[in-house]
Design a protein around this motif. Structure first.
Motif, PDB file in Angstrom:
ATOM      1  N   ARG A 112      30.271  39.437  32.989  1.00 20.04           N
ATOM      2  CA  ARG A 112      29.759  40.624  32.909  1.00 20.04           C
ATOM      3  C   ARG A 112      29.812  41.279  31.554  1.00 20.04           C
ATOM      4  O   ARG A 112      28.862  41.810  30.895  1.00 20.04           O
ATOM      5  CB  ARG A 112      30.290  41.786  34.009  1.00 20.04           C
ATOM      6  CG  ARG A 112      29.577  43.028  33.954  1.00 20.04           C
ATOM      7  CD  ARG A 112      30.466  43.703  35.032  1.00 20.04           C
ATOM      8  NE  ARG A 112      30.190  42.939  36.293  1.00 20.04           N
ATOM      9  CZ  ARG A 112      28.985  43.208  37.075  1.00 20.04           C
ATOM     10  NH1 ARG A 112      27.771  43.899  36.486  1.00 20.04           N
ATOM     11  NH2 ARG A 112      28.661  42.554  38.179  1.00 20.04           N
ATOM     12  N   GLY A 113      31.119  40.999  30.563  1.00 20.31           N
ATOM     13  CA  GLY A 113      30.947  41.364  29.405  1.00 20.31           C
ATOM     14  C   GLY A 113      30.112  40.720  28.372  1.00 20.31           C
ATOM     15  O   GLY A 113      29.766  41.234  27.510  1.00 20.31           O
ATOM     16  N   TYR A 152      43.590  38.679  26.307  1.00 18.39           N
ATOM     17  CA  TYR A 152      42.245  39.178  27.077  1.00 18.39           C
ATOM     18  C   TYR A 152      41.431  38.014  27.001  1.00 18.39           C
ATOM     19  O   TYR A 152      41.336  37.497  25.862  1.00 18.39           O
ATOM     20  CB  TYR A 152      41.671  40.538  26.408  1.00 18.39           C
ATOM     21  CG  TYR A 152      42.914  41.754  26.725  1.00 18.39           C
ATOM     22  CD1 TYR A 152      42.631  42.488  27.776  1.00 18.39           C
ATOM     23  CD2 TYR A 152      44.058  41.833  25.688  1.00 18.39           C
ATOM     24  CE1 TYR A 152      43.434  43.644  28.012  1.00 18.39           C
ATOM     25  CE2 TYR A 152      44.608  42.928  25.899  1.00 18.39           C
ATOM     26  CZ  TYR A 152      44.487  43.814  26.977  1.00 18.39           C
ATOM     27  OH  TYR A 152      45.236  44.758  27.247  1.00 18.39           O
ATOM     28  N   ARG A 203      35.491  44.288  41.801  1.00 15.10           N
ATOM     29  CA  ARG A 203      36.127  44.426  40.446  1.00 15.10           C
ATOM     30  C   ARG A 203      34.954  44.018  39.381  1.00 15.10           C
ATOM     31  O   ARG A 203      34.574  42.950  39.388  1.00 15.10           O
ATOM     32  CB  ARG A 203      37.101  43.542  40.445  1.00 15.10           C
ATOM     33  CG  ARG A 203      38.379  44.307  41.586  1.00 15.10           C
ATOM     34  CD  ARG A 203      39.553  43.308  41.443  1.00 15.10           C
ATOM     35  NE  ARG A 203      40.367  43.197  40.243  1.00 15.10           N
ATOM     36  CZ  ARG A 203      41.478  43.769  39.989  1.00 15.10           C
ATOM     37  NH1 ARG A 203      41.946  44.503  40.918  1.00 15.10           N
ATOM     38  NH2 ARG A 203      42.088  43.393  39.054  1.00 15.10           N
ATOM     39  N   ARG A 204      34.527  44.916  38.737  1.00 16.72           N
ATOM     40  CA  ARG A 204      33.470  44.842  37.861  1.00 16.72           C
ATOM     41  C   ARG A 204      33.909  45.158  36.295  1.00 16.72           C
ATOM     42  O   ARG A 204      33.679  45.830  35.914  1.00 16.72           O
ATOM     43  CB  ARG A 204      32.080  45.692  37.957  1.00 16.72           C
ATOM     44  CG  ARG A 204      31.810  45.778  39.682  1.00 16.72           C
ATOM     45  CD  ARG A 204      30.723  44.853  39.577  1.00 16.72           C
ATOM     46  NE  ARG A 204      30.029  44.912  40.986  1.00 16.72           N
ATOM     47  CZ  ARG A 204      29.654  43.721  41.657  1.00 16.72           C
ATOM     48  NH1 ARG A 204      29.619  42.669  41.131  1.00 16.72           N
ATOM     49  NH2 ARG A 204      29.112  43.959  42.768  1.00 16.72           N
ATOM     50  N   LYS A 205      34.694  44.051  35.998  1.00 16.96           N
ATOM     51  CA  LYS A 205      35.332  44.390  34.357  1.00 16.96           C
ATOM     52  C   LYS A 205      34.498  43.412  33.376  1.00 16.96           C
ATOM     53  O   LYS A 205      34.103  42.375  33.675  1.00 16.96           O
ATOM     54  CB  LYS A 205      36.742  43.700  34.500  1.00 16.96           C
ATOM     55  CG  LYS A 205      37.563  44.709  35.398  1.00 16.96           C
ATOM     56  CD  LYS A 205      39.119  44.239  35.375  1.00 16.96           C
ATOM     57  CE  LYS A 205      39.771  45.085  36.272  1.00 16.96           C
ATOM     58  NZ  LYS A 205      41.322  44.824  36.276  1.00 16.96           N
ATOM     59  N   PHE A 206      34.608  44.061  32.365  1.00 11.89           N
ATOM     60  CA  PHE A 206      34.035  43.427  31.041  1.00 11.89           C
ATOM     61  C   PHE A 206      35.080  42.364  30.340  1.00 11.89           C
ATOM     62  O   PHE A 206      34.630  41.408  29.828  1.00 11.89           O
ATOM     63  CB  PHE A 206      33.444  44.382  29.955  1.00 11.89           C
ATOM     64  CG  PHE A 206      32.492  44.985  30.496  1.00 11.89           C
ATOM     65  CD1 PHE A 206      31.372  44.639  31.549  1.00 11.89           C
ATOM     66  CD2 PHE A 206      32.100  46.282  29.889  1.00 11.89           C
ATOM     67  CE1 PHE A 206      30.379  45.319  31.789  1.00 11.89           C
ATOM     68  CE2 PHE A 206      30.878  47.030  30.058  1.00 11.89           C
ATOM     69  CZ  PHE A 206      29.965  46.495  31.245  1.00 11.89           C
ATOM     70  N   VAL A 207      36.312  42.786  30.422  1.00  9.61           N
ATOM     71  CA  VAL A 207      37.179  41.819  29.965  1.00  9.61           C
ATOM     72  C   VAL A 207      38.520  41.558  31.014  1.00  9.61           C
ATOM     73  O   VAL A 207      38.623  42.495  32.077  1.00  9.61           O
ATOM     74  CB  VAL A 207      37.882  42.336  28.734  1.00  9.61           C
ATOM     75  CG1 VAL A 207      37.045  42.249  27.548  1.00  9.61           C
ATOM     76  CG2 VAL A 207      38.547  43.597  29.063  1.00  9.61           C
ATOM     77  N   TYR A 208      38.971  40.506  30.971  1.00  7.30           N
ATOM     78  CA  TYR A 208      40.188  40.124  31.910  1.00  7.30           C
ATOM     79  C   TYR A 208      41.215  40.202  31.120  1.00  7.30           C
ATOM     80  O   TYR A 208      41.461  39.666  30.043  1.00  7.30           O
ATOM     81  CB  TYR A 208      39.858  38.744  32.615  1.00  7.30           C
ATOM     82  CG  TYR A 208      41.170  38.535  33.347  1.00  7.30           C
ATOM     83  CD1 TYR A 208      41.041  38.734  34.561  1.00  7.30           C
ATOM     84  CD2 TYR A 208      41.853  37.211  32.749  1.00  7.30           C
ATOM     85  CE1 TYR A 208      42.194  38.240  35.454  1.00  7.30           C
ATOM     86  CE2 TYR A 208      42.827  36.984  33.829  1.00  7.30           C
ATOM     87  CZ  TYR A 208      43.111  37.182  34.985  1.00  7.30           C
ATOM     88  OH  TYR A 208      44.062  36.673  35.827  1.00  7.30           O
ATOM     89  N   HIS A 209      42.359  40.826  31.795  1.00 13.31           N
ATOM     90  CA  HIS A 209      43.903  40.850  31.170  1.00 13.31           C
ATOM     91  C   HIS A 209      44.907  39.928  31.679  1.00 13.31           C
ATOM     92  O   HIS A 209      44.846  39.823  33.127  1.00 13.31           O
ATOM     93  CB  HIS A 209      44.489  42.178  31.093  1.00 13.31           C
ATOM     94  CG  HIS A 209      45.703  42.161  30.516  1.00 13.31           C
ATOM     95  ND1 HIS A 209      46.624  42.665  31.227  1.00 13.31           N
ATOM     96  CD2 HIS A 209      46.320  42.208  29.290  1.00 13.31           C
ATOM     97  CE1 HIS A 209      47.740  42.778  30.487  1.00 13.31           C
ATOM     98  NE2 HIS A 209      47.283  42.308  29.113  1.00 13.31           N
ATOM     99  N   THR A 214      34.619  38.368  30.310  1.00 17.12           N
ATOM    100  CA  THR A 214      34.269  37.857  31.498  1.00 17.12           C
ATOM    101  C   THR A 214      32.488  37.874  31.334  1.00 17.12           C
ATOM    102  O   THR A 214      32.113  37.982  30.345  1.00 17.12           O
ATOM    103  CB  THR A 214      34.418  38.961  32.607  1.00 17.12           C
ATOM    104  OG1 THR A 214      33.640  39.996  32.345  1.00 17.12           O
ATOM    105  CG2 THR A 214      35.606  39.198  32.828  1.00 17.12           C
TER     106      THR A 214
END
Length: 108
Positions: free
Chosen positions: A20-21, A15, A1-7, A18
């Protein structure tokens, strides 16, 4: 799971950024300022940061990009041992940003 934001929708619908973001925003800023043109391979990975090769404005100008990672499992005591936030509770993104800013000031 390569997300820029976490919900997160537990207590409230929100939000958060992360690592990565934050990395993507920093790299985009360097590119838009003309400091960086491309990123190459990872040349080092440690308990505090990842180090990458990259290319600067000039076609053959090699640069080194250091991305701080102070929230890793192997470095969980950083907040206690280094007084980044003066005893206040804070998230790892803020601690990483403060550490990077201090290191930049020290090498400039």
């Amino acid at each position: 799971r390569r997300k820029f934001v976490y919900h997160c929708a537990k207590d409230y619908d929100g939000y958060r950024l992360t690592y990565r973001g934050l990395d993507a925003l920093a790299i985009l800023t360097l590119i838009s300022r003309g400091v960086l043109t491309s990123i190459g391979p990872c040349i080092g990975r440690g308990k505090e940061s990842d180090v990458y090769l990259g290319y600067g404005r000039e076609q053959n100008q090699m640069v080194v990009i250091k991305i701080h990672r102070l929230g890793r499992i192997s470095f969980m005591k950083a907040r206690e041992k280094r007084d980044y936030t003066k005893g206040e509770k804070s998230n790892w993104l803020l601690v990483s940003k403060i550490a990077a800013s201090k290191e930049f000031r020290n090498i400039s």
